[in-house]
Enzyme design. Structure first.
Site, PDB file in Angstrom:
ATOM      1  N   ASP A 106     -25.548   6.778 -27.976  1.00 19.55           N
ATOM      2  CA  ASP A 106     -25.403   5.623 -28.607  1.00 19.55           C
ATOM      3  C   ASP A 106     -24.187   4.901 -28.740  1.00 19.55           C
ATOM      4  O   ASP A 106     -24.093   3.852 -29.213  1.00 19.55           O
ATOM      5  CB  ASP A 106     -25.788   5.876 -30.084  1.00 19.55           C
ATOM      6  N   ASP A 121     -34.751  13.921 -36.657  1.00 21.06           N
ATOM      7  CA  ASP A 121     -33.644  12.802 -36.451  1.00 21.06           C
ATOM      8  C   ASP A 121     -32.859  12.314 -37.715  1.00 21.06           C
ATOM      9  O   ASP A 121     -31.848  11.493 -37.637  1.00 21.06           O
ATOM     10  CB  ASP A 121     -34.610  11.425 -35.924  1.00 21.06           C
TER      11      ASP A 121
END
Ligand code: BGC
Length: 427
Positions: A141, A365
């Protein structure tokens, strides 16, 4: 494959996954095997996430990096074996979200180098481990966040603006590429988001430029890069079997459907292959290899469409066709209805080094409500099933499962649903 072109690449093989077993993380495997039916997949290879400095020596008595590599030598025997490590501890980590904010502050670049990358590099360069193939996934990311969330967009966050202006994501990634790329049995794969993030040309062009910049500055070179990985810890399907981006309905392109929203891609494999071409054109090695994280992108089970949707409108067609059952492609946290995807596979298609399970299935997550912790993890409302969303997901519900623990912690209910909705199905 990749990195066949000189300077520092030594005698790396073209594609480290070919002809090699994958390392089975005993800790993940034990979690999987303890679930009903979990033994069907407990022998799959998943990545080891070095998600904090303490993970190098082992958190709470768990296995550290040397323990994993020693175990990998045992599993290897006289054959070849790939160990997958996720390098994930940048300063100001996860700047566009809160669930995986890490331990290092935005300015802690020196600490990242000396207390995180250097000790990892020292262990990996131990001659004892020279026979292992070590695939690293570099900082999920981070560079994509600099491209889309660090200024001039409606998804800009102050934290990403900071990380762009202080340069510490770029310096950290270059440093990791340089130090780890100097070890001849290490294969670096840089994270490249997923099609639902960078798949618009207006994002992909700048992303390729960003990757090229980081791989050619601060001591890094394109020879330090074996390839790129897409879909890390995301839920985008490898292939949408029932429709293509070039399809039209009554003369209208499916790109104008709400779901596709003018994206140039509708799935990960088409995205990975196209991105690969653009990266090679921008100066990366022509042997570059792509990885796709297929751990949770299967979307099987009873809700999976078996053929194309009705030709009544582009929206009806796409919504009836798509196997990705998310409410919106911007949803990313503990997605309800998801299933295990393709099992790890070497060289499944031209330009693709492997389908891999980088996000270990069953690891959360992010928590669905605030949980105090000493891991630097915040509460991101994209993990809250009661949240109505924001600009990043078109103000839709999050589609997240309820009662989720902190990011990285075992989430039994999710693991069971992933098995139930596996595609291909489990025996
Ligand atoms: C978490 C890490 C964890 C990883 C793998 C990330 O979202 O922040 O702590 O190791 O997922 O589950």
């Amino acid at each position: 494959g990749g990195g066949t072109g000189g300077g520092g690449t030594g005698n790396r093989v073209d594609n480290p996954y070919v002809g090699a077993k994958g390392y089975v993380n005993p800790e993940w495997s034990a979690h999987a095997a303890a679930e009903p039916g979990g033994s069907r997949i407990a022998d799959q290879s998943t990545a080891v996430w070095l998600d904090r400095i303490a993970a190098i020596n082992g958190v709470n008595g768990g296995m550290g990096l040397r323990a994993h590599l020693d175990e990998a030598l045992k599993q290897k025997g006289s054959g070849d074996l790939v160990v997958q490590l996720v390098i994930y501890d940048l300063p100001g980590r996860d700047c566009a979200a809160l669930a995986s904010n890490g331990e290092l502050g935005p300015d802690d670049i020196d600490k990242y180098k000396s207390q995180y990358i250097d000790p990892i590099a020292a262990i990996l360069s131990d001659a004892k481990y020279a026979g292992l193939r070590i695939a690293t996934v570099i900082e999920p990311d981070s560079l994509p966040n600099l491209v889309t969330n660090a200024g001039g967009t409606n998804s800009t966050t102050a934290a990403c603006v900071t990380m762009k202006s202080n340069g510490n994501y770029e310096k950290g990634v270059s440093y990791a590429l340089d130090k780890l790329g100097a070890i001849l049995n290490v294969y670096n794969y840089i994270d490249a988001g997923h099609h639902g993030w960078l798949g618009w040309d207006s994002n992909l062009g700048p992303a390729v430029q960003e990757f090229a910049k980081v791989a050619t500055t601060n001591g890094a070179s394109v020879n330090d890069v074996t390839g790129f990985i897409v879909n890390t810890a995301n839920y985008s399907p490898t292939k949408e079997p029932n429709f293509k981006v070039t399809d039209t309905v009554n003369g209208q392109t499916v790109r104008q459907s709400k779901w596709v929203d003018w994206n140039q891609y509708v799935d990960e494999q088409s995205y990975a292959v196209a991105l690969r071409d653009k990266l090679v054109a921008a100066g990366f090695d022509s042997g570059l290899g792509m990885l796709i994280d297929t751990s949770r992108n299967g979307w099987g089970g009873s809700a999976r469409p078996t053929g194309p949707g009705p030709l009544t409108s582009v929206d009806d067609y796409v919504n009836g066709s798509r196997v990705d059952r998310r409410i919106h492609a911007g949803n990313w946290c503990n997605q309800s209805g998801a299933g295990l995807g393709a099992r790890p596979t070497a060289a499944p298609a031209a330009g693709i080094d492997a389908y891999v399970w980088v996000k270990p299935p069953g690891e959360s997550d992010g928590s669905s409500s605030a949980v105090s912790n000493d891991e630097g993890k915040g509460f991101d409302r994209m993990c809250d099933p009661t949240y109505g969303g924001n600009v990043l997901n078109g103000n839709n519900p999050t589609g997240a499962l309820s009662n989720a623990p902190l990011a990285g912690h075992w989430f039994s209910a999710q693991f069971r649903q992933l098995m139930q909705n596996a595609y291909p199905p489990l025996p």
